[in-house]
Write a protein that holds these residues in place. Structure first.
Motif, PDB file in Angstrom:
ATOM      1  N   GLU A  12      90.042  26.784  58.760  1.00 20.68           N
ATOM      2  CA  GLU A  12      89.556  27.411  57.535  1.00 20.68           C
ATOM      3  C   GLU A  12      88.103  27.052  57.273  1.00 20.68           C
ATOM      4  O   GLU A  12      87.296  27.917  56.890  1.00 20.68           O
ATOM      5  CB  GLU A  12      90.426  26.978  56.361  1.00 20.68           C
ATOM      6  N   MET A  50      85.805  29.016  59.443  1.00 21.04           N
ATOM      7  CA  MET A  50      85.659  30.380  58.956  1.00 21.04           C
ATOM      8  C   MET A  50      84.706  30.441  57.762  1.00 21.04           C
ATOM      9  O   MET A  50      83.843  31.333  57.678  1.00 21.04           O
ATOM     10  CB  MET A  50      87.030  30.940  58.566  1.00 21.04           C
ATOM     11  N   ARG A  51      84.832  29.503  56.831  1.00 22.12           N
ATOM     12  CA  ARG A  51      83.973  29.522  55.644  1.00 22.12           C
ATOM     13  C   ARG A  51      82.528  29.206  56.007  1.00 22.12           C
ATOM     14  O   ARG A  51      81.598  29.724  55.374  1.00 22.12           O
ATOM     15  CB  ARG A  51      84.505  28.539  54.605  1.00 22.12           C
ATOM     16  N   THR A  66      88.046  35.054  54.884  1.00 17.15           N
ATOM     17  CA  THR A  66      88.675  33.961  55.623  1.00 17.15           C
ATOM     18  C   THR A  66      90.194  34.097  55.607  1.00 17.15           C
ATOM     19  O   THR A  66      90.855  33.990  56.649  1.00 17.15           O
ATOM     20  CB  THR A  66      88.261  32.608  55.018  1.00 17.15           C
ATOM     21  N   VAL A  68      83.720  37.857  61.080  1.00 22.20           N
ATOM     22  CA  VAL A  68      83.380  37.621  59.667  1.00 22.20           C
ATOM     23  C   VAL A  68      82.290  38.588  59.200  1.00 22.20           C
ATOM     24  O   VAL A  68      82.324  39.107  58.092  1.00 22.20           O
ATOM     25  CB  VAL A  68      82.942  36.154  59.449  1.00 22.20           C
TER      26      VAL A  68
END
Length: 335
Positions: free
Chosen positions: A106, A109-110, A127, A162
């Motif tokens: 996570e 992804m952020r 995300t 993303v």
């Protein structure tokens, strides 16, 4: 498979195009005038031996390095004069993962969302959606270094998405993965293309190119040695044949006497007939068998595979080997 033309017959716009692309490192010429046109919403696979220039091609088209000559456009932008616009339109996943193993999936992804300047709210939404899409929700809070190879590769592609790129470069994305993980990755690639994404794939797995690619090019000695669909490339290589097996010796003898250019196996009662495996040739053979009243117990079609194509066009030991650079055009020596 996507077609290269619209419904009205006009060609689809090119997601990637190159003309005379060249790159050298010292005295070694890696790319010596590469011409490519890759329609939007398709999978293009670039094959070649180690050191042939596959990764160099990806690096040039993704603006990581500059070409020595030639021109290229990616997503309608010139890679030399508008590199920022190119970067905004693409995603790149290399054979070596960009995942940071010390932080969670996570958090990876952020971090990518922050690099794309997404708001915190949008970053969280993207995300969550991508982790769910790539079946990583349960592992989202775990350090990425605890992930399996297949999970890390899925996370790597999720991070690439993303920024919602319309063109993705996958440089040997399944290297080192087990067969199950490789097939999972194939499904992910198919889903991306269904959503309109263009995929530029480099791979050493010929089965992978056969399964996924709308068009395939083989890079060798600085140039494109062959290009076409998988079926077009397979038809370039001699060795295709139809095999007829008989249980009745009389039928076998009759067919062997009547058919031309046949290779006999009297012990096994089989005949081997040269054929490109096309529907036209098979229909002609079946019509002949029917009209002659000859009944074969078994008919099998054998066509060269991409392994045969790859070895034929990249071997420097096959004197005089020639294959069209593009099906239907002139032949050139591939030595």
């Amino acid at each position: 498979m996507p077609t290269s033309k619209r419904g009205d017959g006009s060609p689809l716009p090119a997601a990637i195009s190159t003309t005379g692309l060249r790159k050298s490192y010292g005295d070694k010429t890696v790319l010596d005038g590469i011409d490519l046109r890759i329609p939007a919403g398709s999978v293009f696979a670039l094959l070649g031996p180690n050191g042939a220039g596959k990764t160099t091609t990806v690096q040039i088209l993704s603006t990581l390095i500059s070409a020595d000559g030639g021109r290229a456009q990616v997503a309608g932008h010139d890679i030399a004069t508008a590199p920022d616009a190119v970067r905004a339109a693409i995603g790149v996943t290399g054979q070596f993962s960009a995942v940071d193993g010390l932080i969670t999936g996570e958090e990876n992804m952020r971090l990518m969302a922050d690099l794309h300047h997404l708001s915190k709210r949008e970053g969280r939404r993207v995300t969550t959606e991508l982790l769910e899409r790539f079946d990583l929700t349960d592992a989202a809070k775990k350090p990425a270094q605890s992930y399996s190879g297949g999970m890390r590769r899925r996370l790597d592609i999720a991070m690439t998405l993303v920024g919602d790129p319309r063109i993705i470069f996958l440089d040997e994305p399944t290297t080192g993965l087990d067969p199950r993980s490789r097939h999972t990755m194939w499904q992910i690639i198919r889903e991306l293309v269904t959503g309109g994404v263009t995929v530029f794939l480099t791979t050493q797995y010929l089965e992978e190119a056969d399964e996924l690619a709308d068009r395939i090019a083989v890079l060798n000695n600085g140039g494109i040695a062959a290009e076409g669909t998988a079926e077009e490339l397979k038809r370039l290589i001699p060795g295709g044949h139809v095999r007829l097996r008989f249980s009745d010796p009389a039928a076998y003898q009759g067919a062997a006497a009547a058919l031309r250019e046949v290779t006999r196996n009297d012990e096994a009662l089989t005949l081997r007939i040269p054929s490109d495996g096309s529907q036209r040739e098979l229909r002609s053979l079946l019509d002949w068998l029917d009209s002659a009243g000859v009944e074969a117990d078994e008919l099998t079609v054998h066509t060269p595979d991409l392994d045969d194509v790859f070895f034929a066009v990249t071997s420097s030991t096959v004197t005089g080997s020639t294959v069209p650079s593009r099906p239907g055009q002139h032949q050139e020596d591939v030595r």
